[in-house]
Motif scaffolding. Structure first.
Motif, PDB file in Angstrom:
ATOM      1  N   GLN A   3       4.152  16.031   3.252  1.00  0.00           N
ATOM      2  CA  GLN A   3       3.120  15.884   3.943  1.00  0.00           C
ATOM      3  C   GLN A   3       2.251  14.885   3.405  1.00  0.00           C
ATOM      4  OE1 GLN A   3       0.489  19.483   3.853  1.00  0.00           O
ATOM      5  NE2 GLN A   3      -0.134  19.029   6.055  1.00  0.00           N
ATOM      6  N   VAL A   4       1.736  13.970   4.117  1.00  0.00           N
ATOM      7  CA  VAL A   4       0.691  13.212   3.779  1.00  0.00           C
ATOM      8  C   VAL A   4      -0.676  13.767   3.151  1.00  0.00           C
ATOM      9  CG1 VAL A   4      -0.676  10.994   4.003  1.00  0.00           C
ATOM     10  CG2 VAL A   4       1.673  11.286   5.229  1.00  0.00           C
ATOM     11  N   ARG A   5      -1.058  13.414   2.022  1.00  0.00           N
ATOM     12  CA  ARG A   5      -2.245  14.053   1.381  1.00  0.00           C
ATOM     13  C   ARG A   5      -3.378  13.233   1.197  1.00  0.00           C
ATOM     14  NH1 ARG A   5      -0.830  19.395   0.181  1.00  0.00           N
ATOM     15  NH2 ARG A   5      -3.060  19.869  -0.329  1.00  0.00           N
ATOM     16  N   THR A   6      -3.232  12.093   0.978  1.00  0.00           N
ATOM     17  CA  THR A   6      -4.462  10.972   0.977  1.00  0.00           C
ATOM     18  C   THR A   6      -4.186   9.757   1.929  1.00  0.00           C
ATOM     19  OG1 THR A   6      -3.030   9.618  -0.674  1.00  0.00           O
ATOM     20  CG2 THR A   6      -3.801  11.564  -1.585  1.00  0.00           C
ATOM     21  N   PRO A   7      -5.311   8.915   2.185  1.00  0.00           N
ATOM     22  CA  PRO A   7      -5.156   7.871   3.110  1.00  0.00           C
ATOM     23  C   PRO A   7      -4.707   6.714   1.967  1.00  0.00           C
ATOM     24  CG  PRO A   7      -7.600   8.505   1.909  1.00  0.00           C
ATOM     25  CD  PRO A   7      -6.545   9.528   1.599  1.00  0.00           C
ATOM     26  N   PRO A   8      -4.488   5.366   2.728  1.00  0.00           N
ATOM     27  CA  PRO A   8      -3.754   4.455   1.926  1.00  0.00           C
ATOM     28  C   PRO A   8      -4.328   4.066   0.602  1.00  0.00           C
ATOM     29  CG  PRO A   8      -3.779   3.969   4.196  1.00  0.00           C
ATOM     30  CD  PRO A   8      -4.611   5.094   3.943  1.00  0.00           C
ATOM     31  N   THR A   9      -3.636   3.983  -0.484  1.00  0.00           N
ATOM     32  CA  THR A   9      -4.213   3.539  -1.622  1.00  0.00           C
ATOM     33  C   THR A   9      -3.225   2.657  -2.358  1.00  0.00           C
ATOM     34  OG1 THR A   9      -5.061   4.603  -3.706  1.00  0.00           O
ATOM     35  CG2 THR A   9      -3.117   5.568  -2.526  1.00  0.00           C
ATOM     36  N   GLU A  10      -3.734   2.279  -3.669  1.00  0.00           N
ATOM     37  CA  GLU A  10      -2.939   1.290  -4.192  1.00  0.00           C
ATOM     38  C   GLU A  10      -2.200   2.276  -5.575  1.00  0.00           C
ATOM     39  OE1 GLU A  10      -2.342  -1.676  -4.082  1.00  0.00           O
ATOM     40  OE2 GLU A  10      -3.907  -2.273  -2.426  1.00  0.00           O
TER      41      GLU A  10
ATOM     42  N   MET B 217       0.851  -1.188   0.151  1.00  0.00           N
ATOM     43  CA  MET B 217       0.018   0.150   0.114  1.00  0.00           C
ATOM     44  C   MET B 217       0.875   1.286  -0.005  1.00  0.00           C
ATOM     45  SD  MET B 217      -3.199  -0.785  -0.071  1.00  0.00           S
ATOM     46  CE  MET B 217      -4.187   0.405   0.752  1.00  0.00           C
ATOM     47  N   THR B 218       0.202   2.410  -0.498  1.00  0.00           N
ATOM     48  CA  THR B 218       1.035   3.618  -0.295  1.00  0.00           C
ATOM     49  C   THR B 218       0.212   4.684  -0.163  1.00  0.00           C
ATOM     50  OG1 THR B 218       0.257   4.082  -2.845  1.00  0.00           O
ATOM     51  CG2 THR B 218       2.408   2.866  -2.694  1.00  0.00           C
ATOM     52  N   VAL B 219       0.740   5.930   0.154  1.00  0.00           N
ATOM     53  CA  VAL B 219       0.109   6.966   0.695  1.00  0.00           C
ATOM     54  C   VAL B 219       0.617   8.234  -0.548  1.00  0.00           C
ATOM     55  CG1 VAL B 219      -0.570   6.892   2.983  1.00  0.00           C
ATOM     56  CG2 VAL B 219       1.688   7.668   2.348  1.00  0.00           C
ATOM     57  N   GLY B 220      -0.144   9.166  -0.796  1.00  0.00           N
ATOM     58  CA  GLY B 220       0.185  10.240  -1.503  1.00  0.00           C
ATOM     59  C   GLY B 220       0.865  11.203  -0.692  1.00  0.00           C
ATOM     60  N   VAL B 221       1.983  11.383  -1.079  1.00  0.00           N
ATOM     61  CA  VAL B 221       3.011  12.561  -0.320  1.00  0.00           C
ATOM     62  C   VAL B 221       2.971  13.788  -1.263  1.00  0.00           C
ATOM     63  CG1 VAL B 221       4.962  13.261   0.986  1.00  0.00           C
ATOM     64  CG2 VAL B 221       3.926  10.753   1.160  1.00  0.00           C
ATOM     65  N   ARG B 222       3.026  15.052  -0.685  1.00  0.00           N
ATOM     66  CA  ARG B 222       3.273  16.323  -1.478  1.00  0.00           C
ATOM     67  C   ARG B 222       4.389  16.781  -0.815  1.00  0.00           C
ATOM     68  NH1 ARG B 222      -0.739  21.233  -3.697  1.00  0.00           N
ATOM     69  NH2 ARG B 222       0.844  22.788  -4.091  1.00  0.00           N
ATOM     70  N   PHE B 223       5.439  17.234  -1.809  1.00  0.00           N
ATOM     71  CA  PHE B 223       6.427  17.948  -1.276  1.00  0.00           C
ATOM     72  C   PHE B 223       6.461  19.520  -1.639  1.00  0.00           C
ATOM     73  CE2 PHE B 223       8.423  13.707  -2.861  1.00  0.00           C
ATOM     74  CZ  PHE B 223       8.673  13.447  -1.276  1.00  0.00           C
ATOM     75  N   ARG B 224       7.036  20.107  -2.206  1.00  0.00           N
ATOM     76  CA  ARG B 224       6.695  21.681  -2.666  1.00  0.00           C
ATOM     77  C   ARG B 224       6.024  21.664  -4.154  1.00  0.00           C
ATOM     78  NH1 ARG B 224      11.689  25.436  -1.101  1.00  0.00           N
ATOM     79  NH2 ARG B 224       9.986  26.853  -1.602  1.00  0.00           N
ATOM     80  N   THR B 225       5.854  20.736  -4.483  1.00  0.00           N
ATOM     81  CA  THR B 225       5.215  20.745  -6.006  1.00  0.00           C
ATOM     82  C   THR B 225       3.847  20.495  -5.955  1.00  0.00           C
ATOM     83  OG1 THR B 225       6.119  18.662  -6.910  1.00  0.00           O
ATOM     84  CG2 THR B 225       7.501  20.435  -7.109  1.00  0.00           C
TER      85      THR B 225
END
Length: 258
Positions: free
Chosen positions: A40-47, A1-9
């Motif tokens: 920063q984590v921006r999404t719950p766990p996803t595929e 599983m993964t999470v969506g992470v946003r850096f500065r873009t």
């Protein structure tokens, strides 16, 4: 599983994690391409397809270091912009970001002219001025607007520089379905591309348009008026009929003959 992470873009990076998923909104340290970045984590766990790995929740030391490196990256940005002006290079540095260990500097560039960017020369000059590894990332018009920060037609700060987490495909058909003027000045954002917000309500318009006869179809109203459909009013659930005499009549969907 993964999470969506946003850096500065604006673009999300999907990073795999072990154990309990990090909470949405939390700051994490992510290993990407062999280096550590704060995101920063921006999404719950996803595929999602993993492009990095979440190592841990960020500590106070990580956050303090990130603040210091952000300030240092601003100094590097000014230096690189001066370098581009001095050398007459066809591009514009938009954003610099250090990894947490200060092993490399990632430089996001916008292409200002339809010329091939001399990446080798840019890297060599930047490395000599900064004294560390430099990585160049060429950004498109939408990504560049998100990095710089702009105001939208609504008068508010643009979605791409605030909350947007990726760019969905936008087409001229979306503007046409919503009855918007097709003038580029009316439906384009500061980036010069079609407004991202055209995609927000389009599924609703698609559903409403399915309930109406297609354009150029010949239909009749219960009142006896017949004509060709020349315009849709999706929200009002009505159409404009042009009669053989050239008169245009607005008719609600409930008044149309089956």
């Amino acid at each position: 599983m993964t999470v969506g992470v946003r850096f500065r873009t604006p673009r999300l990076v999907y990073a795999r994690f072990l154990g309990d998923p990090p909470p949405v909104g939390s700051h994490v340290v992510v290993r990407q391409e062999g280096r550590l970045y704060l995101g920063q984590v921006r999404t719950p766990p996803t595929e999602g397809r993993p492009e990095g790995e979440v190592l841990r929740l960020a500590s106070k030391d990580d956050l303090d270091r990130a603040v210091r490196l952000k300030e240092k990256a601003e100094d590097a940005l000014y230096l690189l912009r001066a370098l581009f002006r001095e050398k007459g290079l066809p591009g514009k540095p938009l954003l610099c970001e250090y990894d947490l260990e200060e092993k490399a500097l990632r430089v996001h560039l916008a292409r200002l002219e339809e010329k091939k960017l001399p990446f080798g020369q840019i890297v060599k000059e930047a490395r000599s001025r900064l004294g560390l590894r430099v990585e160049l990332v060429l950004e498109g018009p939408r990504e560049a607007a998100g990095l710089v920060g702009t105001l939208g037609a609504c008068g508010m700060e643009s979605c791409c520089s605030t909350w947007l987490q990726g760019f969905a495909p936008v087409s001229i058909r979306m503007a046409r379905d919503q009855g918007l003027p097709l003038s580029p000045e009316k439906i384009s954002g500061p980036c010069g591309r079609l407004l991202c917000c055209l995609a927000y309500e389009h599924p609703v318009y698609e559903e409403l348009l399915r309930e109406l006869p297609r354009k150029n179809a010949r239909v009749c109203a219960k009142s006896g008026v017949c004509g060709k459909v020349v315009k849709h009013h999706p929200l009002a659930q009505a159409v404009d009929l042009q009669t053989p005499e050239g008169k245009v009549v607005t008719v609600h969907k409930s008044e149309l003959e089956a």
